[in-house]
Design an enzyme around this catalytic site. Structure first.
Site, PDB file in Angstrom:
ATOM      1  N   SER A   1       2.164  14.311   9.028  1.00 44.16           N
ATOM      2  CA  SER A   1       1.257  15.220   9.150  1.00 44.16           C
ATOM      3  C   SER A   1       0.346  15.249  10.371  1.00 44.16           C
ATOM      4  O   SER A   1      -1.047  15.428  10.400  1.00 44.16           O
ATOM      5  CB  SER A   1       0.255  15.422   7.932  1.00 44.16           C
ATOM      6  OG  SER A   1       1.099  14.979   6.788  1.00 44.16           O
TER       7      SER A   1
ATOM      8  N   ARG B   1      -0.236  14.660  19.738  1.00 48.25           N
ATOM      9  CA  ARG B   1      -1.369  14.088  19.713  1.00 48.25           C
ATOM     10  C   ARG B   1      -1.910  13.664  18.347  1.00 48.25           C
ATOM     11  O   ARG B   1      -1.383  14.468  17.462  1.00 48.25           O
ATOM     12  CB  ARG B   1      -2.611  14.947  20.362  1.00 48.25           C
ATOM     13  CG  ARG B   1      -2.864  15.903  19.682  1.00 48.25           C
ATOM     14  CD  ARG B   1      -4.276  17.017  20.240  1.00 48.25           C
ATOM     15  NE  ARG B   1      -3.648  17.899  21.270  1.00 48.25           N
ATOM     16  CZ  ARG B   1      -3.367  19.064  20.791  1.00 48.25           C
ATOM     17  NH1 ARG B   1      -3.531  19.379  19.323  1.00 48.25           N
ATOM     18  NH2 ARG B   1      -2.836  20.123  21.402  1.00 48.25           N
TER      19      ARG B   1
ATOM     20  N   ASP C   1       3.748  18.248   6.510  1.00 49.39           N
ATOM     21  CA  ASP C   1       3.291  18.512   5.124  1.00 49.39           C
ATOM     22  C   ASP C   1       3.232  19.957   4.731  1.00 49.39           C
ATOM     23  O   ASP C   1       3.260  20.190   3.712  1.00 49.39           O
ATOM     24  CB  ASP C   1       1.813  17.931   4.646  1.00 49.39           C
ATOM     25  CG  ASP C   1       0.634  17.922   5.692  1.00 49.39           C
ATOM     26  OD1 ASP C   1       1.093  18.824   6.725  1.00 49.39           O
ATOM     27  OD2 ASP C   1      -0.509  17.719   5.638  1.00 49.39           O
TER      28      ASP C   1
END
Length: 496
Positions: A160, A175, A214
């Site tokens: 996620s 990132r 997700d």
């Protein structure tokens, strides 16, 4: 002037300041129109090719192709593995799809050890070897005989965090957002790292075949579980269009026409068209909407939280106004500021004397806000107990009344802003116009949308106030999609 008059004047001063603050947290219908128009503009920009961009510093909507080109209809069958890394937990599960919109599941959940969340000194190997060991433990517990017999297992990995996905089973980390700050993972292929550690443990028959997010998982799980995939049987003509998360963080994905995703090379798009593929699920990463703050409403508290207390200053600024991780932090900053201005908690003469928990960033959980939001007890007794339990903070009835007004203003802003990407996607894709009597389903997951009192109804209210209008809002159904990250990544693994 009597003491009573003095106290009244102080209370009046507090009420006046809170009036100003609740006004600052207001999102007007005009603001909703402006934000939705800008969101659509940013989506279109994100789907187009970007010249020489560095993805880790890109400030627009990433609009990441998921390489998922079909959606399930509930008839799929099979047993698959899923692993899910999100927030502070890691989950390993096996999902058995029964082929009738239902599924069963075995799972094991573990908290990520604090040492892996340290700002320095943590490596990718430390994180992924931990994940592989947990996966091994799960396999030994539930599938030891199958493993020894050499049975192949397909695994879908829900990760996620923003990933630059290059195929269904490969993608590099752009990132970190929530929690982690492991430098050597940035720019590395997530599947390679995890598969490498699984192989080291000798689990050669566990293959990671799909990397998903997700939100994409939530969308697929909603499509699988939704009974409305066949309008002939239910009389409903609604179609799942968006999958989204409103929990610790926030994000969403939706079905886009492949012909409009011009950042994918033309040759690849032609090849898919020949294979009969028309749509792809796009992960918008909308937590990053308007990182340049051209249109998002901003208070001084938002600036402080972003610059002083968050792990990724200047990024995910939409998420920092919407998600569960930040709602409590906004309130905490407001309370500390009101104390500094001499308006509340006057039993503490200096900021250093305030309860330690009130001084600690991210210590105030949005669950506390959910109790305060609907407290109608005499003297707001429930609020008093919640603040005592969570922050060790004693309050007066007047303070509690004003704190409740602040909580309601913060949560309403969060819900109204949450409506923006939903309205923008519905308008951009034109889904309400595609069929006569057509309606739209949105599959949502996350603690805030599921458990925060009134959150869904506030989103609906904002949809009606914004450019969709009351008519569009009536045709939009917000459904809770249970356990998207487990079932969704299993569905991804099935078709991989």
């Amino acid at each position: 002037m009597s003491f009573e008059d003095l106290h009244k004047a102080n209370e009046q001063q507090l009420t006046t300041v809170v009036d100003q603050l609740t006004k600052e947290f207001e999102v007007t219908p005009e603001k909703l129109d402006e934000l939705v128009a800008y969101f659509i503009e940013q989506m279109e920009k994100g789907l187009a090719p970007q010249e020489n961009e560095d993805k880790s510093t890109n400030r627009g909507l990433p609009m990441i192709p998921s390489y998922v080109t079909g959606t399930p209809n509930g008839t799929e069958k099979g047993t698959l593995l899923a692993a899910d890394l999100g927030g502070t937990n890691f989950r390993t599960c096996s999902v058995t799809l029964n082929g009738d919109h239902t599924f069963s599941m075995e799972q094991m959940k573990s908290k990520i050890p604090d040492e892996l969340l340290e700002p320095t000194g943590v490596t990718s190997e430390m994180l992924f070897s931990y994940l592989a060991r947990r996966t091994q433990l799960f396999m030994k517990k539930y599938y030891e005989a199958d493993m020894q017999a050499g049975k192949e297992f397909k695994l879908g990995f829900t990760f996620s965090y923003p990933v630059d996905q290059t195929s269904l089973n490969s993608g590099t980390l752009i990132r970190w957002t929530k929690g982690f700050s492991i430098q050597d993972t940035v720019g590395a292929d997530i599947v390679e790292l995890f598969q490498g550690e699984i192989d080291k443990l000798g689990m050669k028959n566990v293959r990671i075949v799909a990397l998903t997010n997700d939100t994409v998982g939530t969308f697929l799980s909603h499509c699988y579980c939704s009974d409305n995939t066949d309008s002939m049987t239910t009389g409903e003509i609604s179609e799942p269009v968006i999958g989204c998360i409103f929990g610790t963080g926030t994000n969403g994905c939706y079905k886009e026409e492949i012909s409009k995703i011009t950042k994918i090379p033309q040759a690849t798009r032609d090849k898919w068209a020949d294979e009969g593929k028309t749509h792809m699920v796009i992960n918008t990463e909308w937590g990053s909407f308007d990182n340049d703050l051209k249109h998002l409403p901003t208070t001084k508290y938002d600036v402080d939280i972003d610059q002083k207390f968050s792990s990724n200053p200047g990024f995910h600024l939409f998420e920092k106004r919407v998600s569960g991780m930040y709602m409590g932090e906004v309130l905490r900053n407001v309370l500390v500021d009101l104390h500094a201005r001499g308006l509340i908690f006057n039993q503490y003469r200096t900021a250093a004397q305030l309860p330690h928990r009130l001084q600690t960033p991210f210590e105030l959980d949005s669950e506390v806000l959910s109790h305060i939001e609907i407290d109608d007890s005499t003297g707001l007794r429930e609020t008093e107990l919640s603040l005592l339990q969570s922050l060790r903070l004693p309050t007066s009835p007047t303070e509690r009344r004003e704190i409740q007004r602040l909580v309601r203003a913060i949560s309403r802003r969060s819900a109204y802003l949450s409506s923006v990407p939903l309205a923008a996607i519905i308008i951009k894709t034109g889904t309400l116009e595609m069929r006569y009597h057509g309606e739209v389903e949105i599959g949502c997951d996350g603690s805030v949308v599921e458990y925060y009192p009134g959150f869904r109804s506030m989103i609906r209210h904002a949809l009606a106030l914004g450019p969709l209008g009351a008519e569009g809002e009536r045709k939009t159904h917000i459904k809770i999609a249970k356990d998207g990250s487990g079932v969704g990544s299993a569905l991804c693994a099935l078709v991989a």
